[in-house]
Motif scaffolding. Structure first.
Motif, PDB file in Angstrom:
ATOM      1  N   GLU A   1     -63.688 -14.121  59.651  1.00  0.00           N
ATOM      2  CA  GLU A   1     -63.822 -15.569  59.568  1.00  0.00           C
ATOM      3  C   GLU A   1     -64.180 -16.136  60.940  1.00  0.00           C
ATOM      4  N   PRO A   2     -65.012 -17.183  60.993  1.00  0.00           N
ATOM      5  CA  PRO A   2     -65.357 -17.783  62.298  1.00  0.00           C
ATOM      6  C   PRO A   2     -64.151 -18.475  62.925  1.00  0.00           C
ATOM      7  N   GLY A   3     -64.121 -18.486  64.229  1.00  0.00           N
ATOM      8  CA  GLY A   3     -63.086 -19.228  64.951  1.00  0.00           C
ATOM      9  C   GLY A   3     -61.732 -18.574  64.941  1.00  0.00           C
ATOM     10  N   VAL A   4     -61.682 -17.235  64.956  1.00  0.00           N
ATOM     11  CA  VAL A   4     -60.406 -16.523  65.043  1.00  0.00           C
ATOM     12  C   VAL A   4     -60.421 -15.697  66.327  1.00  0.00           C
ATOM     13  N   GLY A   5     -59.718 -16.171  67.323  1.00  0.00           N
ATOM     14  CA  GLY A   5     -59.651 -15.437  68.587  1.00  0.00           C
ATOM     15  C   GLY A   5     -58.428 -14.559  68.675  1.00  0.00           C
ATOM     16  N   SER A   6     -57.369 -14.969  67.994  1.00  0.00           N
ATOM     17  CA  SER A   6     -56.119 -14.213  67.972  1.00  0.00           C
ATOM     18  C   SER A   6     -55.311 -14.698  66.781  1.00  0.00           C
ATOM     19  N   LEU A   7     -54.346 -13.900  66.381  1.00  0.00           N
ATOM     20  CA  LEU A   7     -53.520 -14.297  65.242  1.00  0.00           C
ATOM     21  C   LEU A   7     -52.205 -13.536  65.241  1.00  0.00           C
ATOM     22  N   THR A   8     -51.247 -14.102  64.572  1.00  0.00           N
ATOM     23  CA  THR A   8     -50.039 -13.385  64.206  1.00  0.00           C
ATOM     24  C   THR A   8     -49.958 -13.421  62.686  1.00  0.00           C
ATOM     25  N   PRO A   9     -49.716 -12.281  62.030  1.00  0.00           N
ATOM     26  CA  PRO A   9     -49.716 -12.245  60.574  1.00  0.00           C
ATOM     27  C   PRO A   9     -48.422 -12.732  59.941  1.00  0.00           C
ATOM     28  N   LEU A  10     -47.501 -13.230  60.737  1.00  0.00           N
ATOM     29  CA  LEU A  10     -46.177 -13.564  60.209  1.00  0.00           C
ATOM     30  C   LEU A  10     -45.706 -14.932  60.679  1.00  0.00           C
ATOM     31  N   ARG A  11     -44.846 -15.527  59.887  1.00  0.00           N
ATOM     32  CA  ARG A  11     -44.130 -16.730  60.295  1.00  0.00           C
ATOM     33  C   ARG A  11     -42.665 -16.405  60.550  1.00  0.00           C
ATOM     34  N   SER A  12     -42.122 -15.559  59.710  1.00  0.00           N
ATOM     35  CA  SER A  12     -40.722 -15.160  59.861  1.00  0.00           C
ATOM     36  C   SER A  12     -40.626 -13.645  59.781  1.00  0.00           C
ATOM     37  N   VAL A  13     -39.620 -13.093  60.428  1.00  0.00           N
ATOM     38  CA  VAL A  13     -39.390 -11.653  60.416  1.00  0.00           C
ATOM     39  C   VAL A  13     -38.039 -11.390  59.769  1.00  0.00           C
ATOM     40  N   LEU A  14     -38.006 -10.407  58.861  1.00  0.00           N
ATOM     41  CA  LEU A  14     -36.758 -10.025  58.206  1.00  0.00           C
ATOM     42  C   LEU A  14     -36.166  -8.824  58.934  1.00  0.00           C
ATOM     43  N   TYR A  15     -35.071  -9.055  59.635  1.00  0.00           N
ATOM     44  CA  TYR A  15     -34.353  -7.992  60.341  1.00  0.00           C
ATOM     45  C   TYR A  15     -33.364  -7.368  59.365  1.00  0.00           C
ATOM     46  N   LEU A  16     -33.647  -6.142  58.944  1.00  0.00           N
ATOM     47  CA  LEU A  16     -32.843  -5.476  57.929  1.00  0.00           C
ATOM     48  C   LEU A  16     -31.503  -5.009  58.494  1.00  0.00           C
ATOM     49  N   ASP A  17     -30.471  -5.047  57.658  1.00  0.00           N
ATOM     50  CA  ASP A  17     -29.210  -4.441  58.077  1.00  0.00           C
ATOM     51  C   ASP A  17     -29.360  -2.920  57.996  1.00  0.00           C
ATOM     52  N   ALA A  18     -28.349  -2.182  58.440  1.00  0.00           N
ATOM     53  CA  ALA A  18     -28.476  -0.727  58.569  1.00  0.00           C
ATOM     54  C   ALA A  18     -28.782  -0.055  57.238  1.00  0.00           C
ATOM     55  N   GLU A  19     -28.080  -0.450  56.173  1.00  0.00           N
ATOM     56  CA  GLU A  19     -28.286   0.199  54.877  1.00  0.00           C
ATOM     57  C   GLU A  19     -29.657  -0.135  54.296  1.00  0.00           C
ATOM     58  N   SER A  20     -30.059  -1.402  54.402  1.00  0.00           N
ATOM     59  CA  SER A  20     -31.378  -1.791  53.901  1.00  0.00           C
ATOM     60  C   SER A  20     -32.489  -1.130  54.709  1.00  0.00           C
ATOM     61  N   SER A  21     -32.241  -0.942  55.992  1.00  0.00           N
ATOM     62  CA  SER A  21     -33.233  -0.279  56.833  1.00  0.00           C
ATOM     63  C   SER A  21     -33.457   1.159  56.366  1.00  0.00           C
ATOM     64  N   ALA A  22     -32.363   1.876  56.077  1.00  0.00           N
ATOM     65  CA  ALA A  22     -32.484   3.251  55.587  1.00  0.00           C
ATOM     66  C   ALA A  22     -33.184   3.277  54.236  1.00  0.00           C
ATOM     67  N   TRP A  23     -32.866   2.320  53.370  1.00  0.00           N
ATOM     68  CA  TRP A  23     -33.488   2.261  52.053  1.00  0.00           C
ATOM     69  C   TRP A  23     -34.979   1.972  52.161  1.00  0.00           C
ATOM     70  N   ALA A  24     -35.342   1.008  53.023  1.00  0.00           N
ATOM     71  CA  ALA A  24     -36.747   0.643  53.187  1.00  0.00           C
ATOM     72  C   ALA A  24     -37.553   1.789  53.785  1.00  0.00           C
ATOM     73  N   LEU A  25     -36.973   2.457  54.773  1.00  0.00           N
ATOM     74  CA  LEU A  25     -37.638   3.611  55.372  1.00  0.00           C
ATOM     75  C   LEU A  25     -37.883   4.689  54.321  1.00  0.00           C
ATOM     76  N   GLY A  26     -36.894   4.906  53.468  1.00  0.00           N
ATOM     77  CA  GLY A  26     -37.060   5.897  52.421  1.00  0.00           C
ATOM     78  C   GLY A  26     -38.152   5.534  51.436  1.00  0.00           C
ATOM     79  N   ARG A  27     -38.202   4.246  51.031  1.00  0.00           N
ATOM     80  CA  ARG A  27     -39.219   3.811  50.079  1.00  0.00           C
ATOM     81  C   ARG A  27     -40.624   3.945  50.661  1.00  0.00           C
ATOM     82  N   ARG A  28     -40.792   3.498  51.896  1.00  0.00           N
ATOM     83  CA  ARG A  28     -42.139   3.452  52.481  1.00  0.00           C
ATOM     84  C   ARG A  28     -42.602   4.793  53.036  1.00  0.00           C
TER      85      ARG A  28
END
Length: 396
Positions: free
Chosen positions: A248-275
């Protein structure tokens, strides 16, 4: 606004150490608003409201405690207890306006398979063929000098997710820059990246300098630079989706996010396993629990190389945790066409070192003035700390 749920969320955010670990700076500044909610709940004339609030503070990860507190607050507000109800509503409204952290409970969390351990992420055993002319160079700054190797595990998961992309492998390269007193994890990382660089530094981690080395000293320069934290877990379309945005025209830089979800320890292990073990294209956030950093300045930013060079990269005066990401976004916004999107972004759990903030809640870099980075020496110089290294060598 769902006042009963937000009231219970505030108590969790106040009590859960993982909430503080998500962003200590924002947590410190949001704490007075959460404390006002907790105080209003503890003063409620209905005893079950105060008792439920105490239960959440004792076990903030217990979803049943959160549900009981939510139900108790809803009943309390429905009974219209005058000043007490008004105090709860006003305190929650303050949180809604002031707090930069939020609580996330996935709707599928109760039905998720509970995990105690997962196999390590599946990082390809062989390196990809190094692309001749990559379209984007992913730069990952890294250090892990902790005994639990939590950051290393996250970095390997990050690399596994980057190896599993829909984008043609010839269109991107991955560079990891490890900054430490020794190339501690070179043997673990180097086989899985296009380029491994080591940068000696014995002081607080200098993310800005480490990123600049990766961007400026790479042997695989690309028109686009993606700066990515080693704790980020990206989906399979991550590279293709963001690369296309620069069409797209006029894109010099970007961030793909507005908010970041910091997973707790158990969710982190689960997400790592899924992905990374099961090979899912993405991780459904409905199955996760964690803490949202609203309008997060960090984790990921994409920059055209010309823009990166024109602003002299990241401000290398920032040493230790905090400030360099926000400062970079301010300069990108001021000096380029900066865009922001709202893609989901997961951050894997890791231990946070004590002492990140001083007694007044300030970061080590609070004395620096943003938008004043005008370096007189080469940016991303690998020998930035060479004089100190030599002095230590002579003493030893």
């Amino acid at each position: 606004m769902l006042i009963p749920e937000r009231a219970a969320d505030a108590v969790v955010l106040l009590a859960d150490p993982d909430a503080q670990a998500a962003n200590p700076y924002y947590w410190y500044r949001s704490r007075p608003a959460w404390e006002a909610v907790a105080e209003a709940l503890l003063r409620a004339p209905e005893r079950r409201v105060a008792e439920a609030a105490r239960s959440v503070r004792l076990d903030p990860a217990d979803l049943a405690c959160h549900a009981r507190l939510t139900a108790a607050v809803r009943a309390h507000l429905g009974s219209d207890h005058g000043k007490s109800s008004d105090a709860i509503r006003e305190a929650v409204e303050r949180v809604h306006v002031e707090a930069r952290l939020g609580y996330h409970r996935g709707s599928e969390l109760p039905r998720r398979v509970r995990l105690t351990d997962r196999p390590p992420p599946r990082v390809p055993a062989e390196r990809r063929a190094v692309p001749d002319r990559p379209h984007v160079n992913v730069v990952i700054p890294f250090r892990d000098d902790c005994r639990d190797r939590g950051r290393l595990k996250n970095a390997l998961a990050c690399l596994a997710a980057l190896a599993d992309q829909s984008l043609d492998a010839r269109r991107y390269s991955v560079t990891v820059v490890e900054s430490d007193v020794e190339p501690r994890w070179r043997e673990s990382i180097e086989p899985h990246v296009d380029e491994y660089l080591f940068a000696w530094h014995d002081g607080p981690f200098n993310k800005a300098w480490t990123v600049n080395i990766g961007a400026m000293r790479t042997v695989h320069p690309a028109p686009l630079i993606c700066v990515l934290d080693a704790d980020a877990l990206v989906d399979r379309e991550f590279l293709a989706r963001n690369l296309a945005r620069f069409d797209e025209p006029g894109v010099g830089s970007l961030t793909p996010l507005r908010s970041v979800l910091y997973l707790d320890a158990e969710s982190s292990a689960w997400a790592l396993g899924r992905r990374c073990v099961d090979g899912s294209r993405s991780v459904p956030i409905e199955g996760t629990r964690g803490f949202l950093v609203y309008r997060s300045p960090g984790v990921c930013v994409w920059i055209r190389r010309g823009v990166f060079e024109s602003i002299h990269g990241l401000d290398e005066r920032y040493e230790g945790w905090g400030g360099e990401d926000m400062e970079l976004l301010l300069r990108l916004t001021a000096r380029s066409a900066f865009h922001q999107f709202d893609d989901p972004q997961l951050h894997l759990h890791h231990r946070v070192e004590a002492g990140i903030l001083d007694d007044y809640g300030n970061t080590p870099n609070c004395g620096l003035t943003a938008l004043t980075w005008e370096p007189t020496e080469p940016v991303g110089a690998p020998d930035r700390y060479a004089a100190r290294q030599e002095r230590l060598r002579r003493k030893g």
